[in-house]
Design a protein around this motif. Structure first.
Motif, mmCIF file in Angstrom:
data_model
loop_
_atom_site.group_PDB
_atom_site.id
_atom_site.type_symbol
_atom_site.label_atom_id
_atom_site.label_comp_id
_atom_site.label_asym_id
_atom_site.label_seq_id
_atom_site.Cartn_x
_atom_site.Cartn_y
_atom_site.Cartn_z
ATOM 1 N N VAL A 286 -0.816 0.132 -0.365
ATOM 2 C CA VAL A 286 -1.897 1.702 -0.617
ATOM 3 C C VAL A 286 -2.066 2.178 -0.175
ATOM 4 O O VAL A 286 -2.584 3.562 0.101
ATOM 5 C CB VAL A 286 -2.106 1.876 -2.376
ATOM 6 C CG1 VAL A 286 -0.572 1.469 -3.000
ATOM 7 C CG2 VAL A 286 -3.055 0.523 -2.740
ATOM 8 N N LEU B 13 6.838 7.017 -1.087
ATOM 9 C CA LEU B 13 6.847 8.493 -2.765
ATOM 10 C C LEU B 13 7.579 9.414 -1.793
ATOM 11 O O LEU B 13 7.960 10.185 -3.396
ATOM 12 C CB LEU B 13 5.156 8.482 -2.009
ATOM 13 C CG LEU B 13 4.955 9.504 -2.572
ATOM 14 C CD1 LEU B 13 4.896 9.910 -3.840
ATOM 15 C CD2 LEU B 13 3.038 9.816 -2.026
ATOM 16 N N ARG C 201 12.814 4.365 -11.325
ATOM 17 C CA ARG C 201 11.900 5.099 -10.418
ATOM 18 C C ARG C 201 11.253 6.156 -11.400
ATOM 19 O O ARG C 201 10.604 7.090 -10.921
ATOM 20 C CB ARG C 201 12.723 5.760 -9.483
ATOM 21 C CG ARG C 201 13.516 5.183 -8.454
ATOM 22 C CD ARG C 201 12.342 3.652 -7.838
ATOM 23 N NE ARG C 201 11.081 4.195 -6.628
ATOM 24 C CZ ARG C 201 10.420 2.726 -6.634
ATOM 25 N NH1 ARG C 201 11.119 1.346 -7.223
ATOM 26 N NH2 ARG C 201 9.474 3.683 -6.692
ATOM 27 N N ASP D 299 1.795 8.667 -10.871
ATOM 28 C CA ASP D 299 2.691 7.865 -11.900
ATOM 29 C C ASP D 299 1.043 7.226 -12.818
ATOM 30 O O ASP D 299 -0.548 7.221 -12.967
ATOM 31 C CB ASP D 299 2.313 6.136 -11.277
ATOM 32 C CG ASP D 299 3.087 6.260 -10.368
ATOM 33 O OD1 ASP D 299 4.091 6.348 -10.772
ATOM 34 O OD2 ASP D 299 2.895 5.585 -8.967
ATOM 35 N N THR E 79 -2.229 10.952 -5.095
ATOM 36 C CA THR E 79 -1.429 9.155 -5.221
ATOM 37 C C THR E 79 -1.816 8.170 -4.696
ATOM 38 O O THR E 79 -1.824 7.827 -3.620
ATOM 39 C CB THR E 79 -0.001 9.322 -5.379
ATOM 40 O OG1 THR E 79 -0.141 8.089 -6.421
ATOM 41 C CG2 THR E 79 0.678 9.407 -4.766
ATOM 42 N N ASN E 80 -1.864 7.124 -5.446
ATOM 43 C CA ASN E 80 -1.931 5.013 -4.514
ATOM 44 C C ASN E 80 -1.037 4.589 -4.127
ATOM 45 O O ASN E 80 0.267 5.222 -5.808
ATOM 46 C CB ASN E 80 -2.297 4.620 -5.132
ATOM 47 C CG ASN E 80 -4.177 4.990 -4.858
ATOM 48 O OD1 ASN E 80 -4.746 5.163 -4.584
ATOM 49 N ND2 ASN E 80 -5.372 3.984 -6.159
ATOM 50 N N ALA E 81 0.087 4.733 -2.749
ATOM 51 C CA ALA E 81 1.610 5.349 -3.338
ATOM 52 C C ALA E 81 1.259 4.902 -2.153
ATOM 53 O O ALA E 81 1.042 4.640 -1.184
ATOM 54 C CB ALA E 81 2.236 6.823 -3.756
ATOM 55 N N THR E 82 3.002 4.223 -1.925
ATOM 56 C CA THR E 82 3.597 3.594 -0.430
ATOM 57 C C THR E 82 4.354 4.365 0.522
ATOM 58 O O THR E 82 4.479 5.842 -0.018
ATOM 59 C CB THR E 82 4.042 2.263 -0.561
ATOM 60 O OG1 THR E 82 5.715 2.855 -1.270
ATOM 61 C CG2 THR E 82 3.282 1.378 -1.920
ATOM 62 N N ASN F 18 -0.529 11.536 -0.392
ATOM 63 C CA ASN F 18 -0.516 9.520 -0.015
ATOM 64 C C ASN F 18 -1.678 8.926 0.204
ATOM 65 O O ASN F 18 -2.335 8.904 1.718
ATOM 66 C CB ASN F 18 0.765 9.682 0.593
ATOM 67 C CG ASN F 18 1.248 8.529 0.275
ATOM 68 O OD1 ASN F 18 1.283 7.399 0.248
ATOM 69 N ND2 ASN F 18 2.868 8.262 0.594
ATOM 70 N N ASP G 179 5.868 -0.605 1.937
ATOM 71 C CA ASP G 179 7.040 -0.785 0.610
ATOM 72 C C ASP G 179 7.765 -1.949 0.716
ATOM 73 O O ASP G 179 7.875 -2.961 -0.236
ATOM 74 C CB ASP G 179 7.465 0.434 -0.376
ATOM 75 C CG ASP G 179 7.820 0.045 -1.883
ATOM 76 O OD1 ASP G 179 6.939 0.458 -2.315
ATOM 77 O OD2 ASP G 179 8.735 -0.507 -2.370
ATOM 78 N N ASP H 71 10.785 8.985 -3.553
ATOM 79 C CA ASP H 71 10.656 9.385 -4.825
ATOM 80 C C ASP H 71 10.621 10.772 -4.932
ATOM 81 O O ASP H 71 10.757 10.772 -6.438
ATOM 82 C CB ASP H 71 9.390 8.557 -5.016
ATOM 83 C CG ASP H 71 9.054 6.527 -5.957
ATOM 84 O OD1 ASP H 71 10.948 6.409 -5.441
ATOM 85 O OD2 ASP H 71 9.058 6.421 -6.140
#
Length: 207
Positions: free
Chosen positions: A54, A123, A92, A15, A117-120, A141, A60, A126
């Motif tokens: 995260v 990901l 998205r 992001d 990435t900081n994600a859930t 992740n 999520d 996405d």
């Protein structure tokens, strides 16, 4: 003074680097549902909601349920708040074509590229929705690692995944804290300001 090792791997933030967001989309949802400007982002990024999501402590879906609860008073009820969050999350983001071109270029030259990435847990979905599945060599992740940027644990896990020593990894992120965290962990790091930084990245990888 010891000479820094040659950069042999690239780690990109998602992001703000590879994926960009149109703020008009969020603003439109907030207007439609009678929410104050910035309220969705503020509710989502509150540390007590964001950090568990995260780092893999909650899903999520649970994170977004918490956002809906936080804005329910503004929205006039939980049902409307959930509808607002659903409308917001339907968007998205978009792939930055210049960054994707760089990824393809450096991979073709034999440089390993990771997404850090900081994600859930959404990901992977996405990446698929944006047509990015398979465009990088690996994905790091935070919700899988169990540690988020800017922690040392995250960056050491990323270097391990890249099978590269930390000081041979160039990390690119648009967040100052993440860049500082990467440097503390021994990585080279660039604070991304946009496509104007692409020549620097290319030069660093070619050095």
């Amino acid at each position: 003074m010891s000479q820094r090792k040659r950069v042999t791997a690239l780690l990109l933030d998602f992001d703000g680097v590879l994926r960009r967001w149109d703020p008009a989309v969020t603003a439109g949802v907030e207007r439609e549902y009678g929410l104050a400007g910035g309220s969705l982002h503020a509710a989502a990024m509150a540390p007590e909601r964001l950090t568990p999501a995260v780092t893999g402590q909650v899903s999520d879906a649970a994170w977004m349920a918490g956002v809906a609860e936080a804005i329910a008073g503004q929205a006039g009820g939980v049902a409307t708040a959930r509808a607002a969050v659903d409308a917001w999350q339907a968007y998205r983001g978009e792939v930055d074509p210049d960054v994707l071109a760089l990824v393809r270029e450096v991979r073709a030259a034999g440089v390993r590229v990771g997404l850090g990435t900081n994600a859930t847990d959404v990901l992977d979905a996405d990446l698929a929705a944006l047509g990015l599945t398979g465009e990088v060599d690996l994905v790091v992740n935070s919700s899988v690692v169990g540690a988020a940027k800017p922690s040392r644990e995250f960056f050491l896990a990323a270097a391990t995944a890249l099978a590269t020593l930390p000081d041979q990894v160039l990390f690119v992120d648009d967040d100052d804290r993440a860049v500082r965290g990467a440097r503390v962990a021994g990585l080279s790091a660039l604070r991304w300001s946009g496509p104007a930084d692409l020549p620097y990245v290319r030069a660093a990888l070619a050095a």
